[in-house]
Design a protein around this motif. Structure first.
Motif: not given
Length: 253
Positions: A120-133
């Motif tokens: 609910n929190l960790k995955a959204p952060l790290f996936l968004t970080q990966a998708a940011a570029p």
């Protein structure tokens, strides 16, 4: 995703937990709007492929399946890379995948913490970080599926409520850090689709519905419509969390 500057190619959106329930409704609604859909799944591989086949029968080459364990952070950048390699771009990310179950104080263990905070929190952060570029390159958007109990915790659901509170804060923080190129918003469901494991007996379900201003449960389509609006049409909205709860949070104590 400013509607005044729509891309020439169809938008590509990755939906986590997109194979079933609310996730599948989001996938179908965005597909109806003309998007090409990257359907993430973990355990629900067969339903994910069935959904992709359904969508491809409507519009060829418009959907594909991307299995991954979102709790395995090193896999998240390759997940995004696979979507971009398959479709050539990424315009939207919907962080929908979630686990939900009670954790009473005095019985919380590290396994429940890691699972509930992880999905609910960790995955959204790290996936968004990966998708940011990729999202910056397309001028895209992120939608986090939060919960009305992020602000009004549910008794007995200590860790889940805390994780969703973190996701609400993360939504606003990401909106700041990804501005101005990427918009980040959230949708907070109320009583939409009951858990499949009978966590809520019939009497408790009725009590919740009775405390909802519209006196009925919502549908996954209600959430999907809100996601579609925020992702595709609301070009001047960012850092917001929209409650889709039949008015329950307006007087929830």
């Amino acid at each position: 995703m400013d509607t005044q500057a729509a891309p020439s190619a169809p938008r590509v959106v990755l939906v986590t937990g997109g194979a079933r329930r609310v996730g599948a409704a989001i996938v179908r609604r965005l597909h109806e709007a003309g998007c090409r859909m990257a359907i993430h799944c973990h355990g629900s591989v067969a339903p994910a492929h069935a959904l992709a086949e359904e969508l491809n029968s409507v519009r060829p080459d418009s959907a594909d399946v991307f299995p991954a364990n979102l709790l395995d952070v090193p896999l998240l950048a390759p997940l995004v890379g696979a979507v971009v390699a398959r479709f050539g771009r990424l315009d939207g990310l919907v962080n929908n995948a979630s686990t939900f179950y009670p954790t009473a104080l005095g019985q919380v263990d590290e396994a429940a913490w890691s699972d509930l905070v992880g999905t609910n929190l960790k995955a959204p952060l790290f996936l968004t970080q990966a998708a940011a570029p990729a999202l910056r390159a397309s001028g895209g958007g992120v939608i986090n599926i939060v919960d009305i109990h992020a602000e009004r915790p549910m008794p007995g659901y200590l860790v889940y409520s805390a994780a969703k509170a973190g996701l609400l804060g993360l939504t606003r923080a990401l909106a700041i850090d990804l501005a101005p190129a990427v918009r980040v918003n959230g949708v907070a469901p109320g009583p939409i689709e009951w858990p499949e494991d009978d966590q809520f007996p019939a009497a408790e379900r009725q009590r919740i519905v009775d405390h909802t201003l519209l006196r009925r449960t919502g549908s996954p389509r209600d959430i999907a419509d809100a996601v579609r609006f925020l992702l595709l049409d609301a070009g001047y909205v960012t850092g917001q969390v929209l409650a889709v709860d039949g008015g329950r949070s307006a007087h929830l104590s």
